[in-house]
Scaffold this motif. Structure first.
Motif, PDB file in Angstrom:
ATOM      1  N   UNK A   1       0.805  -1.215   0.000  1.00  0.00           N
ATOM      2  CA  UNK A   1       0.000   0.000   0.000  1.00  0.00           C
ATOM      3  C   UNK A   1       0.837   1.262   0.000  1.00  0.00           C
ATOM      4  N   UNK A   2       1.896   1.287   0.804  1.00  0.00           N
ATOM      5  CA  UNK A   2       2.741   2.481   0.884  1.00  0.00           C
ATOM      6  C   UNK A   2       3.422   2.767  -0.445  1.00  0.00           C
ATOM      7  N   UNK A   3       3.882   1.733  -1.129  1.00  0.00           N
ATOM      8  CA  UNK A   3       4.621   1.952  -2.359  1.00  0.00           C
ATOM      9  C   UNK A   3       3.712   2.024  -3.588  1.00  0.00           C
ATOM     10  N   UNK A   4       2.402   2.005  -3.360  1.00  0.00           N
ATOM     11  CA  UNK A   4       1.461   2.207  -4.463  1.00  0.00           C
ATOM     12  C   UNK A   4       0.783   3.559  -4.388  1.00  0.00           C
ATOM     13  N   UNK A   5       1.077   4.338  -3.328  1.00  0.00           N
ATOM     14  CA  UNK A   5       0.412   5.630  -3.156  1.00  0.00           C
ATOM     15  C   UNK A   5       0.645   6.572  -4.316  1.00  0.00           C
TER      16      UNK A   5
ATOM     17  N   UNK B   1      -5.268  -4.243  21.069  1.00  0.00           N
ATOM     18  CA  UNK B   1      -4.697  -4.379  19.711  1.00  0.00           C
ATOM     19  C   UNK B   1      -5.333  -3.444  18.692  1.00  0.00           C
ATOM     20  N   UNK B   2      -6.665  -3.293  18.758  1.00  0.00           N
ATOM     21  CA  UNK B   2      -7.332  -2.409  17.792  1.00  0.00           C
ATOM     22  C   UNK B   2      -6.904  -0.954  17.996  1.00  0.00           C
ATOM     23  N   UNK B   3      -6.897  -0.519  19.251  1.00  0.00           N
ATOM     24  CA  UNK B   3      -6.581   0.886  19.536  1.00  0.00           C
ATOM     25  C   UNK B   3      -5.125   1.203  19.217  1.00  0.00           C
ATOM     26  N   UNK B   4      -4.222   0.315  19.586  1.00  0.00           N
ATOM     27  CA  UNK B   4      -2.812   0.588  19.319  1.00  0.00           C
ATOM     28  C   UNK B   4      -2.471   0.401  17.838  1.00  0.00           C
ATOM     29  N   UNK B   5      -3.174  -0.490  17.151  1.00  0.00           N
ATOM     30  CA  UNK B   5      -3.003  -0.590  15.698  1.00  0.00           C
ATOM     31  C   UNK B   5      -3.396   0.725  15.036  1.00  0.00           C
ATOM     32  N   UNK B   6      -4.529   1.285  15.467  1.00  0.00           N
ATOM     33  CA  UNK B   6      -4.960   2.582  14.927  1.00  0.00           C
ATOM     34  C   UNK B   6      -3.932   3.663  15.237  1.00  0.00           C
ATOM     35  N   UNK B   7      -3.389   3.646  16.465  1.00  0.00           N
ATOM     36  CA  UNK B   7      -2.400   4.656  16.841  1.00  0.00           C
ATOM     37  C   UNK B   7      -1.127   4.550  16.035  1.00  0.00           C
ATOM     38  N   UNK B   8      -0.619   3.333  15.845  1.00  0.00           N
ATOM     39  CA  UNK B   8       0.615   3.152  15.077  1.00  0.00           C
ATOM     40  C   UNK B   8       0.405   3.533  13.613  1.00  0.00           C
ATOM     41  N   UNK B   9      -0.731   3.138  13.041  1.00  0.00           N
ATOM     42  CA  UNK B   9      -1.012   3.506  11.653  1.00  0.00           C
ATOM     43  C   UNK B   9      -1.118   5.016  11.504  1.00  0.00           C
ATOM     44  N   UNK B  10      -1.697   5.681  12.501  1.00  0.00           N
ATOM     45  CA  UNK B  10      -1.815   7.135  12.372  1.00  0.00           C
ATOM     46  C   UNK B  10      -0.480   7.828  12.564  1.00  0.00           C
ATOM     47  N   UNK B  11       0.436   7.242  13.317  1.00  0.00           N
ATOM     48  CA  UNK B  11       1.795   7.785  13.349  1.00  0.00           C
ATOM     49  C   UNK B  11       2.430   7.684  11.968  1.00  0.00           C
ATOM     50  N   UNK B  12       2.178   6.564  11.292  1.00  0.00           N
ATOM     51  CA  UNK B  12       2.661   6.426   9.918  1.00  0.00           C
ATOM     52  C   UNK B  12       2.018   7.442   8.992  1.00  0.00           C
ATOM     53  N   UNK B  13       0.706   7.686   9.178  1.00  0.00           N
ATOM     54  CA  UNK B  13       0.028   8.692   8.363  1.00  0.00           C
ATOM     55  C   UNK B  13       0.602  10.080   8.635  1.00  0.00           C
ATOM     56  N   UNK B  14       0.991  10.321   9.878  1.00  0.00           N
ATOM     57  CA  UNK B  14       1.600  11.602  10.243  1.00  0.00           C
ATOM     58  C   UNK B  14       2.869  11.839   9.431  1.00  0.00           C
ATOM     59  N   UNK B  15       3.713  10.820   9.329  1.00  0.00           N
ATOM     60  CA  UNK B  15       4.939  10.942   8.535  1.00  0.00           C
ATOM     61  C   UNK B  15       4.607  11.159   7.059  1.00  0.00           C
ATOM     62  N   UNK B  16       3.607  10.443   6.551  1.00  0.00           N
ATOM     63  CA  UNK B  16       3.229  10.600   5.138  1.00  0.00           C
ATOM     64  C   UNK B  16       2.710  12.005   4.861  1.00  0.00           C
TER      65      UNK B  16
END
Length: 830
Positions: A35-39, A218-233
């Protein structure tokens, strides 16, 4: 999942929970990578991959917790249902939008997994429902996935000649620039993560699950980690506001997960009032400035301000009905935002979101001027890397961490007071992220501050509020704090050269470190720690407000102050000359205009970086000479873009010399030729004395497209190495400014030099006698130069051999061939 659902029964699972969870995690990582490399070229495909990756990451972790006995098998249903419900809706929206834009394959995958999640929820709720319906949906996904994967592979192998129906992925060029300007395509993924956390917190209110538990972590921390990634993007997408927002929401999700984790230890969390109130203020300010993108986005952010107020109003925070009710509203609004945003990203028909109203309002207010959000808004500091400024989020994190530690623990368990996640996540993790972004942009001071303070907040938070500190006071803790204080003294001294705001920021943090030290040795005066943290929090808030305001408005500006200490060439980078990327034609034109107006610039070449001035601007040539303080034995040289620029004086130059130039150029070969009246055509005037010696000059046609394009725009140029005489050659664009400072007017940036060796300098002053010599053997070997000259000479005088080749006549034919082939490869590499 297909095999597991077909092979499992209500009594026994076909694949053990731990194995299934690990497999899902591995696939989630691969999907996130895809997904990241298809953006950059396929938004819908990338969005679908990242969403399914988050789904299988969260569910995989839940399965592992059950398999390892952390959760009982009876807790599988309340743990999985909230997350599956969120992804059922999110994937249904993605599938619906894919249908509208005629992406049949992606719509089938999205709708298939959405229905599978819905059937899985039904199967978890009613044991007699059976798992065959879930498996049937996964069978559809498998068949479509095989078709899509095989079709793309076939299209790639045949170079697009054979392409089954539905294989075409949308291209970035097909999407309207207006809807992507200033934002990243990852915005929809961030909305899905908001939808996920809202679903988890709203389910207890609806009675779907009893309460927040460790199964929801797991759901909440998965959302948090993904949003940290979105922050960098978003920082990559040059969108500071969106990056700050998703940094904030990631903090909330990490704190929500921490609260759910405490239930495993039977600890009831307590939320102190100061922190969520400050957080709501930051969200409100961010919402106000986000209205410049759209009114809908500003309204969306206000829901999070209300959420923080709800946390402050009830001491148990995320476990109370009020906060869960606000999350229910966020769930509904996030679903609507997801539908509108995704549709607008891929469709030519736009759903109105209130764009342009903020700009219209500002234009009516006298004295306010909006800053133009163009590509040059976040020009890389010294041309290093492409990220937006992270100061807004960095200072906001300092505000949050400072006001979090104003809460007193008292007789409570330190883990129960919600200070640890705010200090460690906000002050530590996010400030480390901001420091990394600043470092990538070449902002050394800012990155040092954020990384140092991030480490300090994380260490102190874990020690003081993580139960490690306890009631003990020790010399060991004091020594560690003293080391941080010494480092911060250096930061404070460096801030004197930046501006008043950074100095106040560093100085007040030193006061906090003093309070930590006094607390460690048991000599902390009553109220001192709260007072200094409030002062630091207010200074940080001022910096946050100044950066977000100044990045939005061109005038007026909230002052940050001038450097308290000003030295030559030092001052925070405010007056740094343009550093522009060499691979853009507009950048080369910008540098050309600077040179035409008498400026001197740094430029990449086929060897090292050089300092250049236009020959038709004698004042610039004199300036370049004085900047270098050129030594008598290292004169400036003359560069041309092609031999055609010598056409007006062709009759004044030797035919053999011209043919030699034609054969040897463009390359890393400089030729020293006799000086003459022919130089007058270049407009050097009195500055001609600075080029070459009274008897000769060095001339060159570089083998570098950037250099030749610039010379085509400016005309012949005077060149010298971009370093003070006697120092090493300059091999990176950052070194040009570092070595020459404000004396250079512009730099073309192309990263590291392709070669660290200078050009080969050939003596052609006696070329008519059949002799050439070498002042310096550089990148091009002597044997290759002699070979080129021999071929040219033979075309002029048949049978006459250049004496310089006498040493090669003693070699065998095989040895000469080996030398020639080796030299040719070197030249090709150059």
């Amino acid at each position: 999942l297909l095999v597991n659902n077909y092979g499992s029964s209500p009594e026994k699972d076909f694949i053990p929970h731990t194995a299934l969870g690990i497999l899902l995690l591995i696939i989630a990582v691969l999907l996130a990578y895809a997904g990241l490399f298809s953006l950059t070229h396929s938004f819908m495909f990338s969005f679908l991959c990242l969403t399914i990756s988050a789904l299988w990451c969260g569910s995989g972790l839940v399965y592992i917790l059950v398999g390892q006995g952390v959760l009982q098998p009876t807790e599988l249903r309340p743990s999985l249902v909230p997350g599956l419900a969120a992804f059922t809706l999110a994937l249904l929206i993605i599938g619906g939008v894919a249908v509208v834009v005629k992406k049949a394959v992606l719509s089938l995958i999205a709708i298939g997994i959405s229905l599978a999640c819905a059937h899985q929820i039904a199967g978890l709720s009613a044991a007699g429902f059976g798992q065959s319906a879930t498996a049937a949906n996964y069978l559809l996904v498998c068949l479509v996935g095989v078709y899509f994967g095989f079709g793309r592979l076939l299209s790639t192998i045949t170079d697009g000649k054979v392409e089954p129906p539905g294989m075409g992925l949308e291209r970035k060029a097909e999407m309207k620039t207006e809807q992507n300007q200033g934002c990243s395509d990852a915005v929809s993924v961030g909305l899905v993560m908001n939808l996920l956390s809202a679903s988890v917190l709203a389910c207890p209110l609806l009675g779907v699950v009893p309460q927040l538990s460790v199964g929801h972590v797991p759901w909440l921390w998965t959302a948090g980690v993904f949003q940290l990634g979105m922050c960098v993007l978003f920082y990559r997408g040059m969108d500071t506001l969106a990056a700050t927002f998703y940094g904030f929401t990631a903090l909330l999700k990490l704190a929500e997960g921490y609260s759910a984790l405490l239930s495993f230890y039977s600890i009831q969390p307590f939320s102190p009032v100061p922190f969520p109130v400050v957080f709501s203020v930051l969200f409100s300010i961010l919402a106000l400035f986000s209205c410049q993108k759209s009114l809908l986005e500003g309204l969306y952010l206000l829901f999070y301000a209300a959420y923080c107020i709800a946390i402050a109003a009830q001491p148990q925070g995320f476990f109370q009905r009020g906060t869960q009710g606000v999350q229910g509203a966020i769930f509904v609004f996030s679903a609507g935002m997801l539908l509108i945003t995704t549709f607008n990203m891929v469709s030519t028909t736009m759903i109105p979101t209130g764009q342009g109203y903020f700009k219209d309002l500002v234009t009516r207010i006298h004295g306010l001027t909006l800053r133009v959000h163009d590509k040059e808004l976040h020009v890389p500091h010294l041309g290093y890397s492409k990220y937006a400024d992270a100061e807004v989020l960095g200072h906001a994190c300092s505000v949050l961490a400072a006001f979090a530690i104003t809460a007193t623990v008292g007789d409570r368990n330190p883990l129960s007071v919600l200070v640890l996640p705010w200090v460690v996540a906000a002050g530590g993790v996010l400030q480390l992220l901001c420091g990394s972004v600043a470092f990538a942009r070449g902002k050394t001071f800012e990155s040092t501050v954020f990384i140092l303070y991030g480490v300090m907040w994380a260490v102190w938070g874990l020690t003081r509020y993580g139960g490690l500190y306890g009631e003990t006071r020790s010399f060991n803790v004091a020594v560690g704090i003293i080391s941080f204080m010494l480092f911060n003294c250096l930061v404070t001294a460096a801030a004197l050269f930046v501006n008043v705001a950074w100095f106040a920021y560093a100085l007040t943090f030193q006061l906090i470190l003093i309070s930590f030290l006094l607390d460690a040795v048991g000599a902390l005066p009553y109220g001192y720690d709260i007072a200094v943290t409030i002062i630091f929090g207010l200074v940080s808030f001022y910096c946050f407000l100044a950066h977000i305001f100044n990045s939005t408005f061109q005038s007026p500006q909230i002052p940050l102050g001038k450097p308290l200490v000003k030295l030559s060439g030092v001052g925070g980078g405010a007056d740094i000359c343009p550093h522009v990327p060499a691979r853009k034609a507009t950048s080369v034109q910008q540098i050309a205009e600077i040179m035409k107006n008498g400026g001197i610039c740094g430029m990449p070449t086929d060897t090292v970086y050089v300092l250049v001035a236009a020959c038709n601007r004698p004042d610039a040539v004199v300036k370049a000479y004085k900047v270098k303080k050129q030594a008598q034995d290292r004169p400036m040289s003359l560069w041309i873009s092609s031999i055609k620029q010598l056409e007006p004086v062709r009759h004044l130059l030797s035919p053999l010399l011209l043919d030699f130039m034609e054969a040897a150029w463009p390359s890393s070969i400089s030729m020293v030729i006799p000086r003459g009246t022919w130089m007058d055509i270049f407009g050097l005037g009195d500055a001609a004395k600075h080029i070459g010696t009274p008897q000769s000059i060095a001339i060159r046609n570089p083998d570098c497209s950037v250099a030749t394009h610039l010379i085509n725009l400016v005309g012949p140029i005077a060149v010298t190495s971009a370093n003070p005489t006697g120092e090493a050659d300059t091999t990176h664009h950052n070194q040009v400014y570092a070595k020459l400072g404000k004396r250079v007017d512009g730099v073309l940036c192309d990263g590291p030099s392709p070669e660290n060796i200078a050009s080969t300098v050939v003596d052609c002053t006696k070329i008519e006698t059949g002799h050439i010599g070498f002042f310096r053997v550089g990148l091009i070997p002597k044997s290759k130069v002699l070979q080129i000259f021999e071929e040219v000479q033979k075309r002029h005088i048949h049978g006459q051999t250049n004496p310089a080749f006498e040493y090669e006549l003693q070699l065998s034919d095989t040895q000469r061939d080996n030398i020639s082939m080796h030299s040719l490869k070197l030249l090709q590499n150059c």
